[in-house]
Enzyme design. Structure first.
Site, PDB file in Angstrom:
ATOM      1  CG  HIS A 203      -1.780   1.406   1.459  1.00 39.11           C
ATOM      2  ND1 HIS A 203      -2.820   1.606   1.024  1.00 39.11           N
ATOM      3  CD2 HIS A 203      -1.185   2.352   2.185  1.00 39.11           C
ATOM      4  CE1 HIS A 203      -3.217   2.827   1.465  1.00 39.11           C
ATOM      5  NE2 HIS A 203      -2.076   3.128   2.018  1.00 39.11           N
ATOM      6  CD  GLU A 204       1.959   3.439   3.727  1.00 37.04           C
ATOM      7  OE1 GLU A 204       2.316   4.526   3.234  1.00 37.04           O
ATOM      8  OE2 GLU A 204       0.834   3.362   4.556  1.00 37.04           O
ATOM      9  CG  HIS A 207       0.184   6.120  -0.940  1.00 34.99           C
ATOM     10  ND1 HIS A 207      -1.017   6.649  -1.375  1.00 34.99           N
ATOM     11  CD2 HIS A 207      -0.107   5.688   0.404  1.00 34.99           C
ATOM     12  CE1 HIS A 207      -1.917   6.484  -0.547  1.00 34.99           C
ATOM     13  NE2 HIS A 207      -1.400   5.899   0.650  1.00 34.99           N
ATOM     14  CD  GLU A 258      -4.507   6.753   2.158  1.00 34.74           C
ATOM     15  OE1 GLU A 258      -4.121   5.484   2.430  1.00 34.74           O
ATOM     16  OE2 GLU A 258      -3.585   7.791   2.158  1.00 34.74           O
TER      17      GLU A 258
END
Length: 371
Positions: A203-204, A207, A258
């Site tokens: 997920h990070e 980004h 997100e």
């Protein structure tokens, strides 16, 4: 960020609308506009007493809009057409998801804006709590990042640095543009295992794949303009106008980013042969953790979707993730890995066995396995 805001404020010739002192100056400007709404007696139309169509609305916000349109119509049209053209020209497609978004910050400028000084400042802030490179947690995070990067759409080059911060009360992780990874130990129990931590790190890193930092900086142009317009039309303080703009523009866009990072991160972990079926459980545990801590804010007041919403979305994306997982023949790899771990667990309880399984090499990494 502040320089961008100041430039736009100068462009619109308004007082600052940030969450600082500026509402008085904005009020003075609104008062100036109000004074220019001159009351006048209209001549009745021929053959009757009906006033002509020049009458302003009795509702003050409508009256202000009418006044601006009637007196600055050309400026409004030119500005609107120019802004619309500028917006359309700078639309681009987000990798993987294909979402169309406005962005005027290149990846190179994005890295420059998040300068090395910000990285050094973060290191200074957590000095004394950053675990050494040889610590099992640091090695674990580095191993996961190494496996995820080939699926990161062009981010596998560069100087990636992994840091694990010893803070059991901080349930967080983030990746700065340019590949600076920070993971707090508080999130490791919630991740539960390597698959869960791969979901977090996927997920990070996602980004960065989407260049969400650049997108947020780009959208500030419209957020500030909206706050100025709201404050002017409704004759409210700049702080309230800014809050309304955040609620209607900034927060929804944050939740979109997100969710997008969740989607791409799920596909990345699947492609890297981490089991994507373990990802929804991460958000279930996160929701339980939030309840123990008193609950999370309402979703519409947050930059993030709720943990329950995120878990449900991952279930919808699961067929796509499993397709990636099977295409990479990960199921076969995972079965072999799990069988090895079972034998390794037996080996720990039987002296001398691990030296055979590892070809005589030291088994320190296996002994220090954190989960």
């Amino acid at each position: 960020m502040n320089s961008l805001r100041n430039s736009l404020q100068g462009l619109f010739r308004f007082a600052p609308v940030a969450r600082t002192a500026g509402s008085k100056a904005t009020t003075r400007h609104i008062s100036h506009i109000q004074r220019r709404f001159v009351s006048y007696q209209r001549f009745p139309e021929r053959g009757g007493s009906r006033p002509n169509s020049g009458q302003y609305s009795n509702f003050a916000p409508f009256a202000r809009v009418q006044y601006i349109w009637r007196n600055y119509k050309t400026i409004v049209i030119v500005t609107g057409a120019g802004g619309g053209t500028f917006y359309v020209v700078n639309l681009e497609e987000v990798p993987v998801t294909g979402r169309r978004r406005f962005n005027i910050v290149s990846p190179e400028n994005e890295k420059a804006l998040v300068s090395d000084s910000a990285y050094q400042q973060t290191l200074q802030e957590f000095r004394g709590r950053i675990l050494p490179k040889e610590h099992p947690y640091t090695q674990l995070v580095a191993r996961i990042v190494t496996r995820l990067l080939p699926s990161a759409h062009g981010l596998d080059g560069g100087d990636w640095q992994v840091h694990v911060i010893d803070d059991p009360n901080n349930v967080n992780a983030f990746v700065m543009p340019g590949g600076k990874v920070f993971v707090f130990t508080g999130i490791i129990p919630i991740a539960q295992d390597e698959n869960g931590l791969a979901a977090v790190l996927g997920h990070e890193i996602a980004h960065n794949v989407c260049h969400h930092v650049g997108e947020r900086l780009s959208r500030q142009v419209f957020t500030i303009a909206a706050a100025l317009l709201i404050s002017s039309v409704f004759d409210i303080s700049g702080q309230i106008g800014n809050s309304i703009a955040d609620l209607t523009l900034t927060l929804p866009n944050g939740r979109t980013q997100e969710s997008e990072a969740d989607h791409i991160g799920l596909l990345m972990m699947a492609e890297a042969c981490y089991d994507p079926r373990r990802a929804p459980g991460l958000w279930k545990r996160m929701g339980e953790f939030e309840k123990r801590k008193g609950g999370a804010p309402p979703q519409f007041l947050s930059t993030h979707p709720s943990s329950g919403t995120r878990g449900e979305a991952m279930e919808k994306w699961m067929p796509q993730a499993m397709e990636k997982y099977n295409e990479s023949e990960c199921s076969i790899t995972a079965r072999g890995f799990n069988e090895f771990r079972k034998i390794a667990d037996v080996g720990r309880r039987m002296p001398g066995t691990m030296s055979v399984l590892t070809g005589g090499r030291a088994s320190r990494e296996d002994e220090d396995w954190p989960f």
